[in-house]
Design an enzyme around this catalytic site. Structure first.
Site, PDB file in Angstrom:
ATOM      1  N   THR A 188       0.869  -1.176   0.000  1.00 47.47           N
ATOM      2  CA  THR A 188       0.000   0.000   0.000  1.00 47.47           C
ATOM      3  C   THR A 188       0.907   1.228   0.000  1.00 47.47           C
ATOM      4  OG1 THR A 188       0.000   0.267   2.404  1.00 47.47           O
ATOM      5  CG2 THR A 188      -1.641  -1.264   1.468  1.00 47.47           C
ATOM      6  N   THR A 206      -1.698  -2.629  19.414  1.00 48.06           N
ATOM      7  CA  THR A 206      -1.349  -1.277  19.839  1.00 48.06           C
ATOM      8  C   THR A 206      -1.982  -0.907  21.179  1.00 48.06           C
ATOM      9  OG1 THR A 206      -1.795   1.049  19.278  1.00 48.06           O
ATOM     10  CG2 THR A 206      -3.242  -0.563  18.304  1.00 48.06           C
ATOM     11  N   ASP A 207      -1.340   0.030  21.891  1.00 48.53           N
ATOM     12  CA  ASP A 207      -1.924   0.546  23.141  1.00 48.53           C
ATOM     13  C   ASP A 207      -3.244   1.279  22.885  1.00 48.53           C
ATOM     14  OD1 ASP A 207      -0.863   2.820  21.886  1.00 48.53           O
ATOM     15  OD2 ASP A 207       0.287   3.506  23.631  1.00 48.53           O
ATOM     16  N   GLU A 208      -3.473   1.699  21.632  1.00 48.89           N
ATOM     17  CA  GLU A 208      -4.659   2.521  21.354  1.00 48.89           C
ATOM     18  C   GLU A 208      -5.969   1.757  21.554  1.00 48.89           C
ATOM     19  OE1 GLU A 208      -4.288   5.187  18.033  1.00 48.89           O
ATOM     20  OE2 GLU A 208      -2.114   5.039  18.079  1.00 48.89           O
ATOM     21  N   TYR A 210      -9.432   3.462  13.537  1.00 49.13           N
ATOM     22  CA  TYR A 210      -8.204   2.647  13.537  1.00 49.13           C
ATOM     23  C   TYR A 210      -8.150   1.769  14.774  1.00 49.13           C
ATOM     24  CZ  TYR A 210      -3.341   1.506  14.688  1.00 49.13           C
ATOM     25  OH  TYR A 210      -2.199   0.850  15.081  1.00 49.13           O
ATOM     26  N   SER A 211      -8.285   2.397  15.963  1.00 49.71           N
ATOM     27  CA  SER A 211      -8.123   1.589  17.182  1.00 49.71           C
ATOM     28  C   SER A 211      -9.280   0.605  17.343  1.00 49.71           C
ATOM     29  CB  SER A 211      -7.954   2.467  18.415  1.00 49.71           C
ATOM     30  OG  SER A 211      -8.965   3.425  18.525  1.00 49.71           O
ATOM     31  N   ALA A 212     -10.468   0.970  16.838  1.00 49.46           N
ATOM     32  CA  ALA A 212     -11.597   0.024  16.887  1.00 49.46           C
ATOM     33  C   ALA A 212     -11.300  -1.195  16.018  1.00 49.46           C
ATOM     34  CB  ALA A 212     -12.882   0.705  16.431  1.00 49.46           C
ATOM     35  N   SER A 213     -10.656  -0.967  14.859  1.00 47.25           N
ATOM     36  CA  SER A 213     -10.340  -2.116  13.992  1.00 47.25           C
ATOM     37  C   SER A 213      -9.267  -2.994  14.631  1.00 47.25           C
ATOM     38  CB  SER A 213      -9.918  -1.648  12.588  1.00 47.25           C
ATOM     39  OG  SER A 213      -8.646  -1.012  12.627  1.00 47.25           O
ATOM     40  N   LYS A 214      -8.289  -2.373  15.287  1.00 44.05           N
ATOM     41  CA  LYS A 214      -7.254  -3.174  15.963  1.00 44.05           C
ATOM     42  C   LYS A 214      -7.858  -3.922  17.156  1.00 44.05           C
ATOM     43  CE  LYS A 214      -3.371  -3.334  15.160  1.00 44.05           C
ATOM     44  NZ  LYS A 214      -2.566  -4.167  14.205  1.00 44.05           N
ATOM     45  N   LYS A 235       3.076  10.277  10.227  1.00 43.76           N
ATOM     46  CA  LYS A 235       3.039  10.187  11.686  1.00 43.76           C
ATOM     47  C   LYS A 235       3.791  11.380  12.278  1.00 43.76           C
ATOM     48  CE  LYS A 235       0.963   6.152  11.501  1.00 43.76           C
ATOM     49  NZ  LYS A 235       1.615   4.991  10.940  1.00 43.76           N
ATOM     50  N   ARG A 263       1.977  10.871  24.616  1.00 49.36           N
ATOM     51  CA  ARG A 263       2.238   9.561  24.047  1.00 49.36           C
ATOM     52  C   ARG A 263       3.471   8.973  24.746  1.00 49.36           C
ATOM     53  NH1 ARG A 263      -2.183  10.459  22.771  1.00 49.36           N
ATOM     54  NH2 ARG A 263      -3.179  10.374  20.716  1.00 49.36           N
TER      55      ARG A 263
HETATM   56  P1  NAD Z   1       2.895   0.872   8.369  1.00 50.68           P
HETATM   57  O1  NAD Z   1       1.657   1.578   7.951  1.00 50.68           O
HETATM   58  O2  NAD Z   1       4.215   1.579   8.262  1.00 50.68           O
HETATM   59  O3  NAD Z   1       3.055  -0.500   7.553  1.00 50.68           O
HETATM   60  C1  NAD Z   1       1.983  -1.358   7.329  1.00 50.68           C
HETATM   61  C2  NAD Z   1       2.434  -2.375   6.277  1.00 50.68           C
HETATM   62  O4  NAD Z   1       1.348  -3.283   6.062  1.00 50.68           O
HETATM   63  C3  NAD Z   1       2.754  -1.751   4.919  1.00 50.68           C
HETATM   64  O5  NAD Z   1       3.938  -2.310   4.404  1.00 50.68           O
HETATM   65  C4  NAD Z   1       1.556  -2.127   4.048  1.00 50.68           C
HETATM   66  O6  NAD Z   1       1.874  -2.226   2.673  1.00 50.68           O
HETATM   67  C5  NAD Z   1       1.175  -3.457   4.654  1.00 50.68           C
HETATM   68  N1  NAD Z   1      -0.226  -3.825   4.403  1.00 50.68           N
HETATM   69  C6  NAD Z   1      -1.338  -3.043   4.535  1.00 50.68           C
HETATM   70  N2  NAD Z   1      -2.439  -3.742   4.199  1.00 50.68           N
HETATM   71  C7  NAD Z   1      -2.035  -4.999   3.877  1.00 50.68           C
HETATM   72  C8  NAD Z   1      -2.689  -6.184   3.480  1.00 50.68           C
HETATM   73  N3  NAD Z   1      -4.016  -6.225   3.323  1.00 50.68           N
HETATM   74  N4  NAD Z   1      -1.959  -7.283   3.241  1.00 50.68           N
HETATM   75  C9  NAD Z   1      -0.609  -7.269   3.382  1.00 50.68           C
HETATM   76  N5  NAD Z   1       0.077  -6.166   3.751  1.00 50.68           N
HETATM   77  C10 NAD Z   1      -0.617  -5.056   4.007  1.00 50.68           C
HETATM   78  O7  NAD Z   1       2.619   0.402   9.859  1.00 50.68           O
HETATM   79  P2  NAD Z   1       3.639   0.223  11.071  1.00 50.68           P
HETATM   80  O8  NAD Z   1       3.778   1.502  11.780  1.00 50.68           O
HETATM   81  O9  NAD Z   1       4.843  -0.491  10.576  1.00 50.68           O
HETATM   82  O10 NAD Z   1       2.766  -0.745  12.001  1.00 50.68           O
HETATM   83  C11 NAD Z   1       2.903  -2.160  11.923  1.00 50.68           C
HETATM   84  C12 NAD Z   1       1.975  -2.795  12.932  1.00 50.68           C
HETATM   85  O11 NAD Z   1       2.295  -2.329  14.241  1.00 50.68           O
HETATM   86  C13 NAD Z   1       0.491  -2.445  12.713  1.00 50.68           C
HETATM   87  O12 NAD Z   1      -0.268  -3.594  12.978  1.00 50.68           O
HETATM   88  C14 NAD Z   1       0.216  -1.368  13.754  1.00 50.68           C
HETATM   89  O13 NAD Z   1      -1.137  -1.408  14.160  1.00 50.68           O
HETATM   90  C15 NAD Z   1       1.131  -1.801  14.869  1.00 50.68           C
HETATM   91  N6  NAD Z   1       1.599  -0.729  15.759  1.00 50.68           N
HETATM   92  C16 NAD Z   1       2.148   0.407  15.244  1.00 50.68           C
HETATM   93  C17 NAD Z   1       2.632   1.406  16.111  1.00 50.68           C
HETATM   94  C18 NAD Z   1       3.284   2.661  15.580  1.00 50.68           C
HETATM   95  O14 NAD Z   1       3.607   3.553  16.374  1.00 50.68           O
HETATM   96  N7  NAD Z   1       3.545   2.782  14.287  1.00 50.68           N
HETATM   97  C19 NAD Z   1       2.510   1.228  17.496  1.00 50.68           C
HETATM   98  C20 NAD Z   1       1.937   0.043  17.978  1.00 50.68           C
HETATM   99  C21 NAD Z   1       1.499  -0.929  17.098  1.00 50.68           C
HETATM  100  P1  TYD Z   2       0.405   9.924  15.378  1.00 50.07           P
HETATM  101  O1  TYD Z   2       1.844   9.904  15.015  1.00 50.07           O
HETATM  102  O2  TYD Z   2      -0.611  10.042  14.302  1.00 50.07           O
HETATM  103  O3  TYD Z   2       0.148   8.630  16.277  1.00 50.07           O
HETATM  104  P2  TYD Z   2      -1.176   8.207  17.124  1.00 50.07           P
HETATM  105  O4  TYD Z   2      -2.312   9.098  16.783  1.00 50.07           O
HETATM  106  O5  TYD Z   2      -1.375   6.828  16.642  1.00 50.07           O
HETATM  107  O6  TYD Z   2      -0.751   8.313  18.552  1.00 50.07           O
HETATM  108  O7  TYD Z   2       0.159  11.123  16.393  1.00 50.07           O
HETATM  109  C1  TYD Z   2       0.872  11.208  17.604  1.00 50.07           C
HETATM  110  C2  TYD Z   2       0.339  12.418  18.352  1.00 50.07           C
HETATM  111  O8  TYD Z   2       0.668  13.599  17.616  1.00 50.07           O
HETATM  112  C3  TYD Z   2      -1.171  12.418  18.503  1.00 50.07           C
HETATM  113  O9  TYD Z   2      -1.513  12.968  19.765  1.00 50.07           O
HETATM  114  C4  TYD Z   2      -1.642  13.344  17.391  1.00 50.07           C
HETATM  115  C5  TYD Z   2      -0.505  14.332  17.274  1.00 50.07           C
HETATM  116  N1  TYD Z   2      -0.305  14.910  15.921  1.00 50.07           N
HETATM  117  C6  TYD Z   2      -0.270  16.285  15.744  1.00 50.07           C
HETATM  118  O10 TYD Z   2      -0.408  17.066  16.705  1.00 50.07           O
HETATM  119  N2  TYD Z   2      -0.102  16.771  14.477  1.00 50.07           N
HETATM  120  C7  TYD Z   2       0.045  15.948  13.399  1.00 50.07           C
HETATM  121  O11 TYD Z   2       0.178  16.463  12.261  1.00 50.07           O
HETATM  122  C8  TYD Z   2       0.024  14.538  13.606  1.00 50.07           C
HETATM  123  C9  TYD Z   2       0.173  13.599  12.438  1.00 50.07           C
HETATM  124  C10 TYD Z   2      -0.143  14.057  14.881  1.00 50.07           C
END
Ligand code: NAD
Ligand code: TYD
Length: 337
Positions: free
Chosen positions: A37, A126-128, A151-155, A190, A215
């Site tokens: 994606t 995720t913690d969310e 998002y968090s509802a789907s997780k 992010k 966070r």
């Molecule tokens: P990301 O968005 O960077 O990467 C997601 C990856 O999944 C991408 O490579 C995408 O191509 C792939 N993908 C999406 N839909 C797919 C599908 N249907 N089939 C196969 N691949 C698919 O996400 P991330 O930040 O690397 O997060 C990875 C995991 O960790 C997620 O499950 C997320 O919920 C969880 N997580 C993330 C964070 C964070 O801070 N980023 C924190 C806690 C948990």
């Molecule tokens: P994010 O990186 O989207 O992670 P999550 O919402 O999953 O915690 O956001 C981290 C925090 O930063 C969240 O409180 C929302 C805030 N934020 C901003 O203030 N401005 C921004 O442009 C973004 C993307 C996030």
């Protein structure tokens, strides 16, 4: 060499860190199934793509036939599921892909786990899913699920499916729930990479609301080491919280980035709050620390310095991920800022 692990979503931020790390330290085979994606990027894996114990398959975890045939063809023993739609703001714009991948995709993996009698599934969550905290307290593994964003509802839905498979079928699954990650290769939607790139380019830094949302930040490398610990030593059927013991307000994070880049705080722009914006997350990590001996190693000050340097050193990567679709998203989210 014993295990062949199907890593899903391994071209994303955390999954690619996991694969780079594990293939440089461990004697396992990894098959990476990723739909590529907007968030999936093969460039994240160039350093390991030629390894003989690594295979990439382009496809979706929703495709049950494909998942099954990959497992059979490569003699997959276990699955670690990183694949997800992962950005809260995008889930507010359109929740459908979140349900499709995060819920229905996880269901396919659970059914494959059962049908092929694989040894285990580690489901990365995720913690969310726990919702939002007040000023006091932390999330434990017993905190009720109370997600606030699509998002968090789907997780949370996917976590409930995993629990249901454990209860109903005795499926060998484990859930990890981690706090906010930062580090190299994070897609610049992010908070941290967005703020780093905007600051480098002297563009406004869009902070939602009053900037006082909290966070609990963890370096992606620490998260991946925790997942590997859980994969090897975690008890089947259990949930493990993972966190960085590093609570910061968003404004503290943004000011740290500006200071390290020697940019003025006048770049900060407070904008309308995110709807349903969770106020505070903080993880209690006693269980994984005491039971499995894992603790985060990297401190935020050093981690953020190295992360900023990585974005400075990799302008080509940054330009390549900011495609036309990204710019459209950015404009919709932040206007002409
Ligand atoms: P990301 O968005 O960077 O990467 C997601 C990856 O999944 C991408 O490579 C995408 O191509 C792939 N993908 C999406 N839909 C797919 C599908 N249907 N089939 C196969 N691949 C698919 O996400 P991330 O930040 O690397 O997060 C990875 C995991 O960790 C997620 O499950 C997320 O919920 C969880 N997580 C993330 C964070 C964070 O801070 N980023 C924190 C806690 C948990
Ligand atoms: P994010 O990186 O989207 O992670 P999550 O919402 O999953 O915690 O956001 C981290 C925090 O930063 C969240 O409180 C929302 C805030 N934020 C901003 O203030 N401005 C921004 O442009 C973004 C993307 C996030």
């Amino acid at each position: 060499m014993s295990d062949t692990i199907l890593v899903t979503g391994g071209a994303g931020f955390i999954g690619s860190c996991f694969i780079r790390h594990i293939l440089s330290t461990e004697d396992v085979r990894i098959v990476n199934l990723d739909a590529l994606t907007y968030a999936g990027n093969p460039e994240n894996l160039t350093q390991i793509e030629k390894k003989t114990n690594y295979t990439f398959v382009h496809g979706s975890i929703q495709n049950a036939e494909l998942v099954k045939s990959i497992c059979e063809k490569h003699n997959v023993t276990s699955i670690i599921n990183f694949a997800a739609e992962s950005h809260v703001d995008r889930s507010i714009i359109n929740a459908h892909p979140f349900i499709d991948t995060n819920v229905l995709g996880t269901l396919v993996l659970l059914e494959t786990l059962n049908e092929l009698k694989l040894t285990k599934l580690v489901h990365v969550s995720t913690d969310e899913v726990y919702g939002s905290l007040g000023k006091e307290g932390k999330f434990t593994e017993f905190t009720p699920l109370s997600p606030n964003s699509p998002y968090s509802a789907s997780k949370a839905s996917s976590d409930l499916l995993v629990n249901a498979f454990v209860s109903t079928f005795n499926s060998p699954a484990i859930i990890t729930r981690c706090s906010n990650n930062y580090g190299p290769f994070q897609f610049p939607e992010k908070l941290i990479p967005l703020m780093i790139l905007n600051a480098i380019e002297d563009k406004p830094l869009p902070v939602y609301g009053d900037g006082l949302n909290v966070r609990d930040w963890i370096h992606v490398q620490d998260h991946c080491e925790a997942i590997w610990t859980v994969y090897n030593n975690g008890e089947l059927g259990q949930v493990y919280n993972i966190g960085g013991n590093c609570e910061l307000t968003n404004i503290e994070v943004v000011k740290t980035i500006l200071k390290q880049l020697n940019k003025p705080e006048t770049l900060i722009k407070f904008i309308n709050d995110r709807p349903g914006h969770d106020r505070r997350y903080a993880m209690d990590i006693e269980k994984i620390s005491y039971e499995l001996g894992w603790k985060p190693r990297l401190n935020f000050e050093q981690g953020i310095r190295e992360t900023i340097q990585w974005y400075i050193d990799n302008p080509q990567w940054c330009n390549n991920v900011r495609t036309g679709a990204y710019r459209e998203y950015y404009k919709m989210q932040y206007g002409d800022n």
